[in-house]
Scaffold this active site. Structure first.
Site, short mmCIF file in Angstrom:
data_model
loop_
_atom_site.label_atom_id
_atom_site.label_comp_id
_atom_site.label_asym_id
_atom_site.label_seq_id
_atom_site.Cartn_x
_atom_site.Cartn_y
_atom_site.Cartn_z
N ARG A 101 45.59 39.75 45.62
CA ARG A 101 44.46 40.40 44.61
C ARG A 101 45.61 42.01 44.56
O ARG A 101 45.62 43.11 45.15
CB ARG A 101 43.77 40.64 45.30
N HIS A 128 40.31 35.90 38.23
CA HIS A 128 39.99 35.54 39.05
C HIS A 128 39.59 34.49 38.89
O HIS A 128 38.70 33.60 38.91
CB HIS A 128 38.36 35.77 39.65
N GLN A 131 38.31 31.92 42.33
CA GLN A 131 36.14 32.03 41.92
C GLN A 131 36.10 31.08 40.96
O GLN A 131 34.73 30.45 41.45
CB GLN A 131 35.77 33.60 41.22
N ASP A 221 27.34 39.39 37.36
CA ASP A 221 28.54 39.87 38.48
C ASP A 221 28.31 41.42 38.24
O ASP A 221 27.16 41.14 37.91
CB ASP A 221 29.72 39.27 38.01
N CYS A 261 29.62 35.23 41.73
CA CYS A 261 30.73 35.70 42.55
C CYS A 261 30.45 36.14 44.13
O CYS A 261 30.99 36.36 45.41
CB CYS A 261 32.17 35.91 41.91
N ARG A 289 34.14 28.13 47.75
CA ARG A 289 35.67 28.93 47.27
C ARG A 289 36.45 28.55 48.59
O ARG A 289 38.07 28.29 48.05
CB ARG A 289 35.44 30.83 48.12
N1 CP Z 1 33.88 36.89 45.11
C1 CP Z 1 34.91 37.69 45.64
O1 CP Z 1 36.33 37.06 45.38
O2 CP Z 1 34.81 37.76 47.01
P1 CP Z 1 35.87 38.52 47.39
O3 CP Z 1 36.13 40.25 47.38
O4 CP Z 1 34.95 39.50 49.08
O5 CP Z 1 37.09 38.30 48.27
N1 NVA Z 2 34.08 41.57 38.88
C1 NVA Z 2 34.57 42.25 40.32
C2 NVA Z 2 34.65 41.01 41.34
C3 NVA Z 2 34.86 40.92 42.50
C4 NVA Z 2 34.93 39.47 43.36
C5 NVA Z 2 34.90 42.98 40.65
O1 NVA Z 2 36.23 43.31 39.85
O2 NVA Z 2 35.30 44.05 41.22
#
Ligand code: CP
Ligand code: NVA
Length: 306
Positions: A101, A128, A131, A221, A261, A289
């Site tokens: 990440r 992502h 997701q 989102d 998400c 997930r």
């Molecule tokens: N939706 C998602 O990726 O959640 P987190 O940021 O908690 O991993």
């Molecule tokens: N678009 C959001 C998604 C979090 C899971 C971000 O990148 O923060």
């Protein structure tokens, strides 16, 4: 060696296979089966941003399949303590799988170049994919006919909507982004997807009411993603007409489902009544997930790299 940086890296058949494995492993788990297909296997989780779902679902699925996971936060010094051409080959020579990440998509692409084990993108500024796999598993479980469904995402053309657009395109599902012009995708991205689909399957429009018309699944989102905090005030003002509320849900198909998400900001991109209504699939979507990533991990470690 195969990596999953984006769902663009997978063919339609491969995505379909991952989703089938996900569904199989989900029903196996529900009947108490936890096959040890990752015995003696170590997954590293290299995370530069906070996470609940991604971190815990990857750690849990690895345990359920008989393997071990290592959470690697900022103390390991990726991009700081030593050059990437030392860091990534060394780290990935210990591991069987690495989930990253990252703030920068380019940094994950660079890690793939130096990696000695498969890498999965656990969220970047661009995409992502995990997701989107969970979202599609959830859609499959709730639609009567995948070929006739319509997916709409209201708000920011961000990492989550990007991957959702890609998976819809790959599976031949109609997708519309409803967003102000400055938050829409590059037209080249839309053109490429539609060329791949062989028809105009992926659209973007400015009018939120026109966007949700006939939608079976309405997604949103957060308006301010991780790393964009300095733009938060501007984004709140620019995106306010795209809030998913009862009025907008009433413009969608009868019995349309709400998806997000998470984490969500109630009162911003979605109202409390919508996210907490019986149409909201957020908890199932988050649970998926675990199952979708299990399908992805099994496919990547046992089939794609066999
Ligand atoms: N939706 C998602 O990726 O959640 P987190 O940021 O908690 O991993
Ligand atoms: N678009 C959001 C998604 C979090 C899971 C971000 O990148 O923060």
């Amino acid at each position: 060696m195969r990596h999953v940086l984006s769902l663009l890296d997978l063919t339609t058949e491969e995505i379909t296979r991952v989703l089938a494995l996900s569904a199989d492993y989900k029903s196996a788990l529900k009947s108490g089966k936890r096959p040890s297909v990752l015995a003696n296997h170590t997954t590293g989780l290299l995370f530069e941003k906070p996470s609940l779902r991604t971190r815990v679902s990857f750690e849990t699925l690895t345990t359920q399949l008989g393997g071990n996971s290592l959470f690697l936060g900022s103390d390991v010094g990726w991009g700081k303590r030593e050059p990437v051409q030392d860091f990534i080959p060394i780290l990935t020579s210990y591991l069987d799988l690495l989930v990253i990440r990252a703030k920068s998509h380019t940094a994950v692409a660079e890690a793939c170049e130096f990696s000695r084990c498969p890498i999965i993108n656990g969220l970047t500024d661009v995409s992502h994919p995990c997701q989107a796999l969970a979202d599609m598993l959830t859609i499959q479980e709730h639609t009567a006919d995948l070929a006739k469904t319509k997916v709409v995402f209201l708000g920011d053309g961000n990492n989550v909507s990007y991957s959702l657009a890609v998976i819809c395109c790959k599976l031949g599902i109609e997708f519309t982004l409803g967003a102000p012009a400055k938050y829409q995708f590059d037209t080249a991205f839309i053109d490429d997807l539609n060329q791949h689909a062989g028809k105009e399957l992926i659209r973007q429009v400015e009018d939120p009411v026109a966007a949700v018309k006939d939608a079976e699944f309405v997604f949103t989102d957060v308006w301010t993603s991780m790393g964009q905090e300095a733009e938060s005030k501007q984004r709140l003002a620019d995106l306010k007409d795209y809030q998913v509320n009862k009025d907008l849900m009433n413009q969608a198909r009868h019995n349309a489902k709400f998806m997000h998400c998470l984490p969500a900001r109630r009162g911003e991109e979605v109202t409390t009544d919508v996210i907490e209504s019986s149409s909201s699939l957020i908890i199932e979507e988050a649970e998926n997930r675990l199952h979708a990533q299990k399908g992805l991990v099994v496919w990547l470690t046992q089939e794609a790299n066999a």
